[in-house]
Design a protein around this motif. Sequence first.
Motif, PDB file in Angstrom:
ATOM      1  N   TYR A   1     -11.579 -11.204 -15.108  1.00  0.00           N
ATOM      2  CA  TYR A   1     -10.105 -11.962 -14.988  1.00  0.00           C
ATOM      3  C   TYR A   1     -10.811 -13.054 -14.452  1.00  0.00           C
ATOM      4  O   TYR A   1     -10.535 -13.523 -13.657  1.00  0.00           O
ATOM      5  CB  TYR A   1      -9.428 -11.556 -14.469  1.00  0.00           C
TER       6      TYR A   1
ATOM      7  N   GLN B   1      -2.548 -11.434 -13.046  1.00  0.00           N
ATOM      8  CA  GLN B   1      -3.644 -10.688 -12.817  1.00  0.00           C
ATOM      9  C   GLN B   1      -2.929 -10.015 -13.776  1.00  0.00           C
ATOM     10  O   GLN B   1      -1.494 -10.026 -14.593  1.00  0.00           O
ATOM     11  CB  GLN B   1      -2.507 -10.209 -11.722  1.00  0.00           C
TER      12      GLN B   1
ATOM     13  N   LEU C   1      -4.818  -2.860 -15.459  1.00  0.00           N
ATOM     14  CA  LEU C   1      -6.560  -3.472 -14.987  1.00  0.00           C
ATOM     15  C   LEU C   1      -7.668  -3.022 -15.316  1.00  0.00           C
ATOM     16  O   LEU C   1      -7.411  -1.171 -15.946  1.00  0.00           O
ATOM     17  CB  LEU C   1      -6.610  -2.851 -13.059  1.00  0.00           C
TER      18      LEU C   1
ATOM     19  N   TYR D   1      -3.581   1.557 -12.873  1.00  0.00           N
ATOM     20  CA  TYR D   1      -4.793   1.842 -12.660  1.00  0.00           C
ATOM     21  C   TYR D   1      -5.587   2.616 -12.739  1.00  0.00           C
ATOM     22  O   TYR D   1      -4.682   3.660 -12.201  1.00  0.00           O
ATOM     23  CB  TYR D   1      -5.090   0.402 -10.961  1.00  0.00           C
TER      24      TYR D   1
ATOM     25  N   SER E   1      -3.688 -15.989 -10.017  1.00  0.00           N
ATOM     26  CA  SER E   1      -4.877 -15.094 -10.528  1.00  0.00           C
ATOM     27  C   SER E   1      -5.087 -14.403 -11.495  1.00  0.00           C
ATOM     28  O   SER E   1      -5.995 -13.451 -12.062  1.00  0.00           O
ATOM     29  CB  SER E   1      -5.247 -13.966  -9.610  1.00  0.00           C
TER      30      SER E   1
ATOM     31  N   LEU F   1       2.230  -1.200  -7.011  1.00  0.00           N
ATOM     32  CA  LEU F   1       1.891  -1.165  -8.675  1.00  0.00           C
ATOM     33  C   LEU F   1       1.513   0.227  -8.961  1.00  0.00           C
ATOM     34  O   LEU F   1       1.584   1.788  -8.908  1.00  0.00           O
ATOM     35  CB  LEU F   1       0.094  -1.467  -8.369  1.00  0.00           C
TER      36      LEU F   1
ATOM     37  N   LEU G   1      -9.984  -8.892  -7.168  1.00  0.00           N
ATOM     38  CA  LEU G   1      -8.127  -8.395  -7.237  1.00  0.00           C
ATOM     39  C   LEU G   1      -7.979  -7.599  -5.706  1.00  0.00           C
ATOM     40  O   LEU G   1      -9.286  -6.984  -5.019  1.00  0.00           O
ATOM     41  CB  LEU G   1      -8.112  -7.384  -8.133  1.00  0.00           C
TER      42      LEU G   1
END
Length: 899
Positions: free
Chosen positions: A271, A262, A266, A365, A260, A360, A353
């Motif tokens: 993406y 990542q 973010l 983010y 994906s 995280l 997402l």
Amino acid sequence: MSKRTFVSLAFCLAGIFALYGQEENQNNYGVDEANTKFSLQSGVLGGETNYTYLSLKDHEDVSGVPLGGIGVGNINFAPSGKFTRIGMNNIHTPIKRSEHSFFSLWTRKGNEKEAVRLVRDNHVLYGMKGVEHTQYKGLFPTAELSYADNNLKVAPVIRAYSGLVPHNVKDSSLPVVWFEVDLIAQEDMEAALAFSWEDFIGLFNDPKSLEGFDNGQLLSEGRANINNGENWPLREKAKTYVEPYQMGSLKGLIQYAADSLQPRKLTFQNYVNQVVIAVEEEKNVSYLPAYRSNSEAWDLFRNNGEFTSSLTKNVLTEQSQTSSASALAVKTQLKAGQKKTIRFMLAWYAPELQIDAAALPIGSYWPCGADYNKYYHNYFNSMNSMVSYAVSNRARIARQTTEWQIPVLESSLPDWYKFKLINSGYVIYTNMVLTKGGDVMVNEGAMGGFAGTMDQRLSSHPFYQKFFTQLDRSEMDIFADAMDPEGYILHFIGHYYVGMGTVGGRVPTEKGWMLDNASGWIIQLVKDYEQTGDTEYLKAHLTGLKRAMKFLYSRMPQGSTIPVGPTTYDDFTHPPLYSYYAGVWLTTLRAYEAIGKAIGDESIVKQVQQQFATSQKEALEKLWNGRFFAYGCEPDGSKRLDNVLFTGQLAGQFLSRYCGWGDVYPMDIVKASMISQCKISLSKSPDYYANKVWDINLNRGIDNRGSQCWPFYLESYTALAGMQAGFYEDAMDIMKHIQLVHLRKGWTWTQNLWNPSDITYMTAPVTWFSTDVLAGAGVNIPRKELRLAPVVADDKVISIPLFYPNFWGVVTADPQKKSITFKITKKYGKERISFNKVISEPAGLSTSEKREIEIKEFVVEEGKTLDLSPYWDRIIDNRLEAPVLQEADKHDFRYVTIK
């Protein structure tokens, strides 16, 4: 005192002015860098003025019509046939161009065969030449490219389009582009068409590490610099694959990454991990799954018009390697005179997402605001589901997309204007961020990622507000929710590379005010209420409106009734009592008066009327110098800069009259100001692209070299204000030349604020004010009032389209028959809208001389026509001025003394 000494003194005073009231408002949002990074390039101003706007021949290809969707990325299909400004991953810093993305045509008649790339250039790539000539009709979000005069045996025409359906966010935020290619042969022959697409998967900006990142506010402690994604590197190229793709009638290829993608941090980049290129309802399809720069890969196509027919999963691009590309071809047999249409689709998809807050790291983010996902995630959980919907609804979406273009194209307006108006809406693709939750912010452009930008929004919002009121209100609501405890509206509500606010959340861009942020929010909100009749919307923001007004009152210094402080013109020092904001303040008072009337609060109405009279008197006494409004002065009226002319001096006049709140200055003063601007600065500048700040003693502009004209404000606050005052020809001339500056260099779909260059700045849609100004039009739905006074410059029939959030219409006026009608062409929603009064405020006349015409109630319904011909002489009474710009020296200044 010599001129040089006088000018030096003026700058010293300006230096003193700069400190007034601003020491408490220091923050770093990158303005100094933005105001110096774009120098005025040699040869940009002046040049060709005659273009066939709806068929641009061999046109520059820096930009093209953006294709894609709102908040999902876009690509430019340029006038040369190249794909440029590829922003499917990053709309803020798109990839400039691709050599591996193109269409190519193969033909064979007997033993004669030819393969060409349908790209205008002088190169031989993959064993194929380009073409010499192209004709381009670009009308966002559609483009048509044809290839006459190239001695091709088959005449191809490529029609490209994506969805932009007014008030339908779902269908306007699909990352899907269609290419319909017509092939017409003069004699029987074989033909093949190939579509190649480069692998852009995983090419997004990402910091090398999260060292130094945190969740602090961006406008402090240097965070704006570290979060400036323009300076981040591209993420290491992900390993990608390619394999056959089939969905219903579609056949093609899917490029994809195994994961994906990542990012470390973010952002609102896309993406994308899947891209589909496919063709619809074709049998003879062949594939080139992966190739790089080697021409041998295209040998089969050049020789026989097809690639291999068998295909399995292949590696497309190895990790960290230069991107490969994929292609597919359709082979067909053409009959003489037959038209064969081949329809290709390009689609991209980013998975939703999922944020694991516990896992995280801090700074990866923004935890307090909107989500980072796409609006299409509300409806589609896979590429297949999205593509299936796009195919099933393609024809309807395409038809509804052109519905808002057709009234413009069928109008009596000149082609350059039609071209400019339709294309100015492109920013909704290139700058708007739209999340799954429906939260919206608009990237300012070239500001490191800062977005929202309320001061610029005041001029940029009409396109969104007319066609996507839901999205316009989303951003307005976030600004309201993020209002500072002191009552001011923030400059920004988010950052493309960090995060954005949401109602009930928190923005990463707190603190820092400008006077016109609060004023702009108030003016836009009240205008929206009057144009929609949504009383609940107004009531929901009533407390915020009162707080914002209280803040503005608090900025009045001793000895003045006009607020003082920083404004949108942050690139050059201005005095405290500023000609720009003095007028905007008067418009703000008019807006607040409208609120008082709407809620039935006579105390607000009375107090504001008294304040308006006092502040207007002060503005005229302290700033009017007989010919124009001086740049500014001290709050007590001293140190007035009469030697400095400023093009933003009629901003408040334009806004108030546009909104239907009347003139804020006497009309003879407005006309004198317009003549002064035309004579002193505009006529002395190529393309009228004058510096905002003009020193009369030096007879030149004195702005920063990196930030001179600000064309979008020149359009609204000078040209359109001038049109309202009767300077119709000059206004249209200014607007036309603003476009020409960008058009000549191929920057139509990437217009910059500071100096002309390829930056997609947010305020290009300013042109969408102009239909209303041309028609002298506006609505106040709660009061059942329709304003109408179209500019009739000669004896020809005029037809002007009008667009409001709840309905569209066309005003038609025939001077020879003295007939004027208003036909409703579109109605949205079930709410009943009606008019029982028509108000005429003809261009060139003071609004104090407006004509109010009582009419039998007219209910707005699609297809109905309001005939106002019996009132021709009361509605059509323009007092148009002779044009000044082209022979400015032959016109005298006008002097107006304040009584």
